[in-house]
Write a protein that holds these residues in place. Structure first.
Motif, PDB file in Angstrom:
ATOM      1  N   LEU A  21       0.827  -1.120   0.056  1.00  0.00           N
ATOM      2  CA  LEU A  21       0.030   0.075  -0.087  1.00  0.00           C
ATOM      3  C   LEU A  21       0.837   1.022  -0.103  1.00  0.00           C
ATOM      4  O   LEU A  21       1.900   1.303   0.894  1.00  0.00           O
ATOM      5  N   ARG A  22       0.683   2.043  -1.062  1.00  0.00           N
ATOM      6  CA  ARG A  22       1.470   3.293  -1.018  1.00  0.00           C
ATOM      7  C   ARG A  22       0.962   4.451  -0.261  1.00  0.00           C
ATOM      8  O   ARG A  22       1.437   5.249   0.344  1.00  0.00           O
ATOM      9  N   PHE A  83      -0.154   1.554 -13.864  1.00  0.00           N
ATOM     10  CA  PHE A  83       1.242   2.115 -14.480  1.00  0.00           C
ATOM     11  C   PHE A  83       2.351   1.090 -14.005  1.00  0.00           C
ATOM     12  O   PHE A  83       1.978  -0.013 -13.189  1.00  0.00           O
ATOM     13  N   ASP A  84       3.202   1.086 -14.531  1.00  0.00           N
ATOM     14  CA  ASP A  84       4.503   0.022 -14.426  1.00  0.00           C
ATOM     15  C   ASP A  84       4.845  -0.019 -12.829  1.00  0.00           C
ATOM     16  O   ASP A  84       4.893  -1.257 -12.324  1.00  0.00           O
ATOM     17  N   ASP A  85       4.992   0.938 -11.991  1.00  0.00           N
ATOM     18  CA  ASP A  85       5.103   0.962 -10.615  1.00  0.00           C
ATOM     19  C   ASP A  85       4.272   1.101  -9.819  1.00  0.00           C
ATOM     20  O   ASP A  85       4.228   1.034  -8.464  1.00  0.00           O
ATOM     21  N   ALA A  86       3.019   1.336 -10.187  1.00  0.00           N
ATOM     22  CA  ALA A  86       1.820   1.565  -9.193  1.00  0.00           C
ATOM     23  C   ALA A  86       0.416   1.559  -9.978  1.00  0.00           C
ATOM     24  O   ALA A  86       0.177   1.493 -11.148  1.00  0.00           O
ATOM     25  N   VAL A  87      -0.534   1.087  -9.149  1.00  0.00           N
ATOM     26  CA  VAL A  87      -1.771   0.935  -9.571  1.00  0.00           C
ATOM     27  C   VAL A  87      -2.704   1.870  -8.859  1.00  0.00           C
ATOM     28  O   VAL A  87      -2.634   2.072  -7.419  1.00  0.00           O
ATOM     29  N   GLU A 106       3.228  -4.138  -8.601  1.00  0.00           N
ATOM     30  CA  GLU A 106       3.093  -5.751  -8.564  1.00  0.00           C
ATOM     31  C   GLU A 106       2.136  -6.316  -7.841  1.00  0.00           C
ATOM     32  O   GLU A 106       1.772  -7.608  -7.779  1.00  0.00           O
ATOM     33  N   VAL A 107       1.196  -5.517  -7.325  1.00  0.00           N
ATOM     34  CA  VAL A 107       0.219  -5.907  -6.460  1.00  0.00           C
ATOM     35  C   VAL A 107      -0.666  -6.853  -7.222  1.00  0.00           C
ATOM     36  O   VAL A 107      -1.228  -7.937  -6.877  1.00  0.00           O
ATOM     37  N   GLY A 112      -2.818 -11.991  -8.087  1.00  0.00           N
ATOM     38  CA  GLY A 112      -3.515 -12.748  -9.300  1.00  0.00           C
ATOM     39  C   GLY A 112      -4.675 -12.449  -9.824  1.00  0.00           C
ATOM     40  O   GLY A 112      -5.631 -13.191 -10.162  1.00  0.00           O
ATOM     41  N   THR A 113      -4.931 -10.962  -9.894  1.00  0.00           N
ATOM     42  CA  THR A 113      -6.050 -10.371 -10.378  1.00  0.00           C
ATOM     43  C   THR A 113      -6.273 -10.676 -11.817  1.00  0.00           C
ATOM     44  O   THR A 113      -5.509 -11.149 -12.577  1.00  0.00           O
TER      45      THR A 113
END
Length: 124
Positions: A21-22, A83-87, A106-107, A112-113
């Motif tokens: 979680l960011r 995005f590559d680094d974040a959702v 990577e979440v 496995g979404t």
């Protein structure tokens, strides 16, 4: 929905995705409130940057009725930007309030979404 709902979401996400979680931001007519931000993420953003994010999601929330009128799908619950680094997930509560969530990129793959599986399928 209220800040209490957003705090409950924050707690759920902290338990579900942990250190992935960011950030979580709640906003309403009175402004924006950072409910959670991971330390390394906080170092990347100024207060002005956060204000810009709040303005962006607020503008998106204003468009909620328009978006709902374009599609025969019922109420708009959430938008997702990957995005590559974040959702980035945005949960507009109504035209003036909502919750914006950022997760590590990577979440989706870790959990496995369906979106993660679709992204993997495109990489094959």
């Amino acid at each position: 929905m209220s800040v209490t709902s957003s705090e409950a979401l924050t707690e759920f996400l902290r338990n579900r995705v942990g250190d992935h979680l960011r950030s979580v931001i709640y906003y309403d007519d009175d402004g924006g409130e950072v409910l959670y931000v991971r330390e390394d993420v906080a170092d990347q953003y100024t207060d002005d940057d956060i204000d810009q994010v709040v303005r962006d999601v607020r503008l998106e929330a204003v468009e909620k009725p328009h978006q709902e009128s374009l599609y025969e799908h019922g109420p708009l619950n959430c938008t997702v930007r990957s995005f590559d680094d974040a959702v980035e997930m945005h949960f507009p509560h109504d035209e003036t309030s909502g919750t914006a969530v950022a997760l590590d990129g990577e979440v989706f793959a870790i959990h496995g979404t369906f979106i993660g599986q679709c992204m993997d399928a495109m990489d094959d």
